[in-house]
Scaffold this active site. Structure first.
Site, PDB file in Angstrom:
ATOM      1  N   LYS A  53     -25.474  15.236  56.697  1.00 14.61           N
ATOM      2  CA  LYS A  53     -26.609  14.983  55.788  1.00 14.61           C
ATOM      3  C   LYS A  53     -27.561  13.975  56.420  1.00 14.61           C
ATOM      4  O   LYS A  53     -28.774  14.189  56.469  1.00 14.61           O
ATOM      5  CB  LYS A  53     -26.095  14.468  54.433  1.00 14.61           C
ATOM      6  N   GLN A  97     -21.442  10.647  47.614  1.00 14.47           N
ATOM      7  CA  GLN A  97     -20.586  11.762  48.019  1.00 14.47           C
ATOM      8  C   GLN A  97     -19.370  11.857  47.101  1.00 14.47           C
ATOM      9  O   GLN A  97     -18.702  10.855  46.816  1.00 14.47           O
ATOM     10  CB  GLN A  97     -20.155  11.582  49.491  1.00 14.47           C
ATOM     11  N   ASP A 120     -29.234  15.213  44.227  1.00 13.34           N
ATOM     12  CA  ASP A 120     -28.101  16.123  44.043  1.00 13.34           C
ATOM     13  C   ASP A 120     -28.276  16.967  42.776  1.00 13.34           C
ATOM     14  O   ASP A 120     -27.609  17.988  42.608  1.00 13.34           O
ATOM     15  CB  ASP A 120     -26.808  15.312  43.862  1.00 13.34           C
TER      16      ASP A 120
HETATM   17  N1  GUN Z   1     -19.048  16.983  47.444  1.00 16.77           N
HETATM   18  C1  GUN Z   1     -19.006  18.309  47.698  1.00 16.77           C
HETATM   19  N2  GUN Z   1     -20.232  18.854  47.552  1.00 16.77           N
HETATM   20  C2  GUN Z   1     -21.061  17.842  47.202  1.00 16.77           C
HETATM   21  C3  GUN Z   1     -22.451  17.791  46.921  1.00 16.77           C
HETATM   22  O1  GUN Z   1     -23.198  18.782  46.942  1.00 16.77           O
HETATM   23  N3  GUN Z   1     -22.930  16.552  46.607  1.00 16.77           N
HETATM   24  C4  GUN Z   1     -22.142  15.454  46.547  1.00 16.77           C
HETATM   25  N4  GUN Z   1     -22.707  14.298  46.220  1.00 16.77           N
HETATM   26  N5  GUN Z   1     -20.855  15.482  46.804  1.00 16.77           N
HETATM   27  C5  GUN Z   1     -20.317  16.682  47.128  1.00 16.77           C
END
Ligand code: GUN
Length: 286
Positions: A53, A97, A120
């Protein structure tokens, strides 16, 4: 029939190239898009996602930083950091996350993120806007899937769509997006009775159940569009999706591979949401 493969890696690259001009324009106006990713603990899969990311942002000229905490950190420390980032004019997107360690109240953490920085799309305000059909931030994975439908000229209106999985991250927002697009939507899960009854009627089948090769060719309607959201690691270290690619390839009309399908699109849409957040802020400042 052999299905057409929807190449998520190529689409992700095409979109990311297109983002560069928007990032440059924002940067020139003093609104360089900035994303902070918060990682609690040292889950190896999460570490890889977070690194990708941050690097995805940097590669197109955005600002990005990772903030890591030991798994034992208390929730208040993380909430204080989020409050600080909410007030920081240089930060347009904040992502925590998931999953968080057990002692965290995940919902309280997600709700602490300012809704206009919630790239998100997990804040109740953004979930509500999506449910009402006026999305502000769309969760990145289902947003990426919608872009794949767009690219593949998949008309969703009036189609039977089946989503396997009901998570807040993928299944639920995916179902809402399909509903908003005019599909007839069924949401199944791993315990659904007679899953095959549902899947074999699906013109659009989205697998987000977290079980390797769960969907097999005999469950798929000939010509269906099969989207594999799963990323599972097999004992031999190889990645595989929730779809048994080999058997479904012979039945489906279009199919996404793993790796190189939905995965690269998720981060791409995170970049899109962060740029969008910066553009909204820039428009307010003008
Ligand atoms: N963990 C797995 N997929 C995601 C996501 O799209 N966003 C976040 N913040 N955590 C995740």
């Amino acid at each position: 029939m052999t299905a057409q493969i929807i190449d998520g890696k190529a689409l992700a690259e095409e979109l990311r190239q297109g983002f560069k001009a928007r990032v440059e324009a924002l940067t020139a106006k003093g609104h360089k898009p900035g994303l902070v990713v918060i990682l609690v603990g040292a889950d190896p899969a999460s570490e890889v996602y977070v690194r990708n990311k941050v690097n995805g942002c940097l590669a197109i000229g955005m600002h990005s930083e990772k903030i890591t905490y030991d798994a034992t950190v208390d929730q208040v420390t993380v909430l204080n950091k989020i409050a600080e980032l909410n007030a920081d004019p240089n930060i347009h997107g904040i992502l925590v996350q998931l999953p968080l360690p057990k002692h965290f109240d995940e919902e309280a953490v997600l709700e602490a993120i300012a809704a206009d920085k919630d790239v998100d799309g997990f804040h109740a305000e953004n979930v509500g806007a999506l449910a009402q059909g006026n999305p502000r931030f769309i969760p990145c994975t289902p947003y990426g899937v919608m872009k794949m439908f767009e690219k593949g000229n998949v008309d969703l209106t009036g189609k039977e769509a089946v989503v396997i999985g009901r998570s807040n991250i993928v299944g639920k927002p995916m179902a809402l997006l399909l509903i908003n697009a005019g599909a007839t939507v069924t949401v199944c899960n791993s315990r659904t009775k007679d899953l095959k009854f549902h899947t074999s009627r699906a013109d659009i089948l989205v697998a987000a159940v977290g079980k390797p090769k769960f969907v097999t060719g005999d469950m798929v309607k000939p010509g269906a569009v099969v989207i594999d959201v799963g990323i599972n690691r097999l004992p031999d270290g190889k990645l595989c999706g929730d779809v048994d690619f080999a058997s479904c390839l012979e039945v489906a009309g279009q199919i996404t591979p793993v790796p190189g399908g939905v995965g690269p699109m998720t981060i791409t849409m995170l970049l899109a949401n962060t740029i969008e957040a910066a553009e909204r802020k820039a428009a307010l400042a003008d």
